[in-house]
Design an enzyme around this catalytic site. Sequence first.
Site, mmCIF file in Angstrom:
data_model
loop_
_atom_site.group_PDB
_atom_site.id
_atom_site.type_symbol
_atom_site.label_atom_id
_atom_site.label_comp_id
_atom_site.label_asym_id
_atom_site.label_seq_id
_atom_site.Cartn_x
_atom_site.Cartn_y
_atom_site.Cartn_z
ATOM 1 N N ARG A 51 0.854 -1.190 0.000
ATOM 2 C CA ARG A 51 0.000 0.000 0.000
ATOM 3 C C ARG A 51 0.896 1.250 0.000
ATOM 4 O O ARG A 51 1.183 1.823 1.052
ATOM 5 C CB ARG A 51 -0.919 -0.002 1.223
ATOM 6 C CG ARG A 51 -1.894 -1.170 1.245
ATOM 7 C CD ARG A 51 -2.724 -1.156 2.517
ATOM 8 N NE ARG A 51 -3.695 -2.250 2.549
ATOM 9 C CZ ARG A 51 -4.529 -2.482 3.567
ATOM 10 N NH1 ARG A 51 -4.483 -1.696 4.632
ATOM 11 N NH2 ARG A 51 -5.367 -3.491 3.521
ATOM 12 N N ASP A 53 2.329 4.967 -0.252
ATOM 13 C CA ASP A 53 1.808 6.242 0.243
ATOM 14 C C ASP A 53 1.617 7.242 -0.885
ATOM 15 O O ASP A 53 2.060 7.034 -2.019
ATOM 16 C CB ASP A 53 2.765 6.833 1.278
ATOM 17 C CG ASP A 53 2.768 6.056 2.578
ATOM 18 O OD1 ASP A 53 1.775 5.365 2.883
ATOM 19 O OD2 ASP A 53 3.778 6.142 3.313
ATOM 20 N N TYR A 112 12.399 -2.191 -2.920
ATOM 21 C CA TYR A 112 12.172 -0.770 -3.137
ATOM 22 C C TYR A 112 13.467 -0.106 -3.587
ATOM 23 O O TYR A 112 14.564 -0.512 -3.186
ATOM 24 C CB TYR A 112 11.704 -0.088 -1.854
ATOM 25 C CG TYR A 112 10.266 -0.357 -1.476
ATOM 26 C CD1 TYR A 112 9.243 0.493 -1.893
ATOM 27 C CD2 TYR A 112 9.921 -1.452 -0.690
ATOM 28 C CE1 TYR A 112 7.923 0.259 -1.538
ATOM 29 C CE2 TYR A 112 8.602 -1.702 -0.333
ATOM 30 C CZ TYR A 112 7.617 -0.838 -0.758
ATOM 31 O OH TYR A 112 6.307 -1.075 -0.406
ATOM 32 N N ARG A 203 11.566 5.255 3.873
ATOM 33 C CA ARG A 203 11.804 6.705 3.864
ATOM 34 C C ARG A 203 12.511 7.161 5.134
ATOM 35 O O ARG A 203 13.323 8.096 5.105
ATOM 36 C CB ARG A 203 10.487 7.452 3.678
ATOM 37 C CG ARG A 203 9.907 7.289 2.277
ATOM 38 C CD ARG A 203 8.488 7.820 2.192
ATOM 39 N NE ARG A 203 8.423 9.206 2.634
ATOM 40 C CZ ARG A 203 7.290 9.806 3.005
ATOM 41 N NH1 ARG A 203 6.145 9.129 2.997
ATOM 42 N NH2 ARG A 203 7.303 11.055 3.382
#
Length: 257
Positions: A51, A53, A112, A203
């Site tokens: 999911r 952001d 990622y 992040r």
Amino acid sequence: MPRFALLIDYDGTPFNGWQRQSQGQPSVQQAVEDALAKLEPRPHTIAAAGRTDAGVHATGQVAHADLARYWDPFRLSEALNHHLKPAPVAILKAARVTEDFHARFSATERRYTFRLIARRAPLTHDRGRAWHILNPLDADAMRAAAAHLIGQHDFTTFRSTLCQSKSPVKTLDEITIDTRPVPGGTEYRFHLRARSFLHNQVRSIVGTLERVGAGSWQPADVKAALDARDRAACGPVCPPQGLYLTRVIYPEDPFAT
């Protein structure tokens, strides 16, 4: 009902994240579900591997959908891409999967990449697709700091206070940092690999490593922050626009054929 896996590529800039929003704000999930409704007119609910952001991109998101028809996978992807226009969302592949396949729960690894560009001039072509800073970073110092995060740890320091995961313990399998020249500066790419991630974990990690690269933190400070198990010990959380979900791994690749 036949189940299909969808390999999805999207620019997250105009969306309020992957997940469908109760307030009617645009989401990637809603865009794909609306396209499915053009093919089979009824409400659709799809599930995704991650999911992402608001503002986060994907080049390898995976979702699954249950349909009424036994679509040819190529025709399904072509039809969905037609109805997704002009949204910046593309179905790269569709594949028929077994009914026990689940895009989220069947995944064994997620990857990622975070893009950071250091140069004095503003970004043009990469605006909204990378984090822009002005000064170059010490990549070796960031690699030394990242080594402290590899393995199984309590990542409380590096997760959002809004994270809904039952446990802060995760196993981070890999962090690599590549550099490459770009016009006027240097691009740094952070590649992270794990079975799953906490909310804002990537992040938070990249934002903290950037402080090491800038010389504000020492590599040992990252270990101290990790050991603190305290969100307040984290460095700044970097902006979302440099983050990409690049690949989701399954025991058997649904898109291999």
